[in-house]
Design a protein around this motif. Structure first.
Motif, PDB file in Angstrom:
ATOM      1  N   ARG A 217      -0.585   0.002  10.815  1.00 13.50           N
ATOM      2  CA  ARG A 217       0.482  -0.132   9.825  1.00 13.50           C
ATOM      3  C   ARG A 217       0.934  -1.586   9.714  1.00 13.50           C
ATOM      4  O   ARG A 217       1.183  -2.092   8.612  1.00 13.50           O
ATOM      5  CB  ARG A 217       1.667   0.756  10.215  1.00 13.50           C
ATOM      6  CG  ARG A 217       1.448   2.227   9.947  1.00 13.50           C
ATOM      7  CD  ARG A 217       1.490   2.519   8.467  1.00 13.50           C
ATOM      8  NE  ARG A 217       1.354   3.935   8.191  1.00 13.50           N
ATOM      9  CZ  ARG A 217       1.315   4.452   6.966  1.00 13.50           C
ATOM     10  NH1 ARG A 217       1.415   3.646   5.925  1.00 13.50           N
ATOM     11  NH2 ARG A 217       1.172   5.735   6.785  1.00 13.50           N
ATOM     12  N   LYS A 218       1.047  -2.270  10.845  1.00 12.57           N
ATOM     13  CA  LYS A 218       1.464  -3.679  10.821  1.00 12.57           C
ATOM     14  C   LYS A 218       0.411  -4.544  10.141  1.00 12.57           C
ATOM     15  O   LYS A 218       0.737  -5.486   9.408  1.00 12.57           O
ATOM     16  CB  LYS A 218       1.727  -4.161  12.253  1.00 12.57           C
ATOM     17  CG  LYS A 218       2.993  -3.583  12.859  1.00 12.57           C
ATOM     18  CD  LYS A 218       3.313  -4.208  14.201  1.00 12.57           C
ATOM     19  CE  LYS A 218       2.360  -3.712  15.277  1.00 12.57           C
ATOM     20  NZ  LYS A 218       2.735  -4.209  16.620  1.00 12.57           N
ATOM     21  N   ILE A 219      -0.851  -4.231  10.382  1.00 12.40           N
ATOM     22  CA  ILE A 219      -1.923  -4.987   9.718  1.00 12.40           C
ATOM     23  C   ILE A 219      -1.867  -4.785   8.211  1.00 12.40           C
ATOM     24  O   ILE A 219      -1.982  -5.741   7.422  1.00 12.40           O
ATOM     25  CB  ILE A 219      -3.296  -4.570  10.280  1.00 12.40           C
ATOM     26  CG1 ILE A 219      -3.446  -5.043  11.725  1.00 12.40           C
ATOM     27  CG2 ILE A 219      -4.425  -5.131   9.420  1.00 12.40           C
ATOM     28  CD1 ILE A 219      -4.712  -4.536  12.401  1.00 12.40           C
ATOM     29  N   TRP A 220      -1.654  -3.538   7.791  1.00  7.49           N
ATOM     30  CA  TRP A 220      -1.684  -3.212   6.366  1.00  7.49           C
ATOM     31  C   TRP A 220      -0.460  -3.746   5.618  1.00  7.49           C
ATOM     32  O   TRP A 220      -0.582  -4.215   4.485  1.00  7.49           O
ATOM     33  CB  TRP A 220      -1.792  -1.696   6.193  1.00  7.49           C
ATOM     34  CG  TRP A 220      -1.916  -1.256   4.770  1.00  7.49           C
ATOM     35  CD1 TRP A 220      -0.942  -0.715   3.970  1.00  7.49           C
ATOM     36  CD2 TRP A 220      -3.087  -1.349   3.943  1.00  7.49           C
ATOM     37  NE1 TRP A 220      -1.429  -0.453   2.712  1.00  7.49           N
ATOM     38  CE2 TRP A 220      -2.752  -0.831   2.673  1.00  7.49           C
ATOM     39  CE3 TRP A 220      -4.386  -1.806   4.173  1.00  7.49           C
ATOM     40  CZ2 TRP A 220      -3.665  -0.759   1.634  1.00  7.49           C
ATOM     41  CZ3 TRP A 220      -5.293  -1.735   3.129  1.00  7.49           C
ATOM     42  CH2 TRP A 220      -4.928  -1.220   1.881  1.00  7.49           C
ATOM     43  N   HIS A 221       0.707  -3.670   6.236  1.00  3.93           N
ATOM     44  CA  HIS A 221       1.950  -4.012   5.540  1.00  3.93           C
ATOM     45  C   HIS A 221       2.457  -5.419   5.835  1.00  3.93           C
ATOM     46  O   HIS A 221       3.334  -5.915   5.113  1.00  3.93           O
ATOM     47  CB  HIS A 221       3.048  -2.996   5.898  1.00  3.93           C
ATOM     48  CG  HIS A 221       2.781  -1.611   5.384  1.00  3.93           C
ATOM     49  ND1 HIS A 221       2.874  -1.279   4.049  1.00  3.93           N
ATOM     50  CD2 HIS A 221       2.394  -0.484   6.039  1.00  3.93           C
ATOM     51  CE1 HIS A 221       2.580   0.001   3.888  1.00  3.93           C
ATOM     52  NE2 HIS A 221       2.286   0.512   5.083  1.00  3.93           N
ATOM     53  N   ILE A 222       1.944  -6.069   6.881  1.00  8.11           N
ATOM     54  CA  ILE A 222       2.425  -7.409   7.220  1.00  8.11           C
ATOM     55  C   ILE A 222       1.292  -8.440   7.193  1.00  8.11           C
ATOM     56  O   ILE A 222       1.391  -9.470   6.515  1.00  8.11           O
ATOM     57  CB  ILE A 222       3.106  -7.417   8.611  1.00  8.11           C
ATOM     58  CG1 ILE A 222       4.297  -6.469   8.633  1.00  8.11           C
ATOM     59  CG2 ILE A 222       3.547  -8.828   8.976  1.00  8.11           C
ATOM     60  CD1 ILE A 222       4.946  -6.332   9.992  1.00  8.11           C
TER      61      ILE A 222
END
Length: 313
Positions: A217-222
């Motif tokens: 999720r952090k890779i995708w959204h940040i």
């Protein structure tokens, strides 16, 4: 009641040479790359006039007779030119689809690694192929993938499997060409994305941890939104290079059995223009490439601005 006004201060105009004197070391440093671009990029542009002349090496550029667009008409009547143009677009498009996303993935994976010694070692192993000459890489490819004497096919034969014609069949050659190109350039391409990743605010990751976001999720959204401008700029530049291709890679990996897919613009110019001393043909093809590349670059930038409101300038 009297109203008092403060006198307006007039600032002295800044002299243009004041910043020059203050930052003279920086201006000296920039002179070297500036001289390089002027000497090797802009001065050779005057030679483009050869494309419109019946160039004779003894008469020189200005002494050779003017022929206008006759050279371009001759080029567009050559069957070999269309074959080379098709292969150039095909290989560049495949490179764009396969090789372009891989440095992004590698940069994200390296950025997520927590064991520093392993991270530094992986970076060194990935970057190293970029510094190897394509002549050496071509020799390694022959030693590994030759049909009869290559190490890979010798292993396959020892396992009672059929040899794979990596370098002698057009389809297999294209896959080999792409694979070797990825091995040579993917690691070096990650440097730009790793530099872009350092500019992402670390507080965003900490806030995501508080919210319980997973690593994906952090890779995708940040991470991906953080390097999106870099991805767009490099994508536009790569699209601008669709009509041009390096000489070393297709030349050292090519052979007469795969000419139908390995003959590209750069090798065609070398064989038709340089080896045959037809410098007018070589210059005209180079000018054609430059114009097509400029059209692709401007078109990609325009589309990017319409879709993402971001461009190369």
């Amino acid at each position: 009641m009297a109203i008092t006004t403060k006198p307006v201060r007039r600032t002295a105009p800044r002299l243009p040479f004041r910043s020059l004197l203050r930052d003279w070391q920086l201006y000296i440093l920039i002179l070297v790359p500036l001289a390089f671009f002027v000497t090797f990029k802009y001065v050779p542009m005057f030679g483009a006039v050869i494309a419109f002349k019946d160039y004779n090496i003894f008469k020189g550029i200005w002494g050779s007779p003017w022929v206008g667009f006759e050279t371009f008409k001759e080029i567009f009547q050559m069957q070999g030119f269309y074959l080379a143009l098709r292969n150039t677009f095909m290989l560049n498009l495949l490179d764009l689809l396969v090789s372009f996303p891989l440095p992004i993935l590698l940069a994200i994976v390296l950025n997520e690694l927590r064991i520093q010694w392993f991270k530094r070692g992986a970076q060194m192993v990935l970057y190293l192929p970029h510094f190897i000459s394509w002549v050496i890489i071509g020799g390694i490819a022959i030693q590994l993938f030759a049909t009869n004497t290559g190490i890979v096919n010798n292993v396959l034969k020892s396992l009672n499997l059929e040899a794979i014609p990596f370098l002698t069949e057009p389809v297999y050659w294209v896959f080999t060409y792409l694979g070797i190109g990825i091995w040579q350039s993917a690691g070096w391409g990650t440097i730009i994305y790793l530099a872009a990743l350092t500019g992402i605010n670390k507080d965003l990751y900490e806030a995501a941890d508080v919210d319980g976001a997973s690593r994906l999720r952090k890779i995708w959204h940040i991470t991906l939104p953080g390097i999106k401008p870099t991805i767009i700029i490099l994508l536009i530049i790569n699209i601008g290079h669709m009509a041009s291709i390096g000489f070393d890679r297709p030349f050292v990996l090519s052979n007469p059995l795969v000419t139908d897919v390995s003959e590209v613009i750069s090798t065609y110019v070398y064989k038709t223009g340089i080896q045959s001393a037809r410098y007018t043909i070589a210059t005209a093809i180079g000018l054609f490439q430059a114009v097509i590349g400029l059209i692709f670059l401007l078109s990609a930038d325009l589309i990017s601005r319409k879709v993402n409101d971001q461009g190369i300038w």
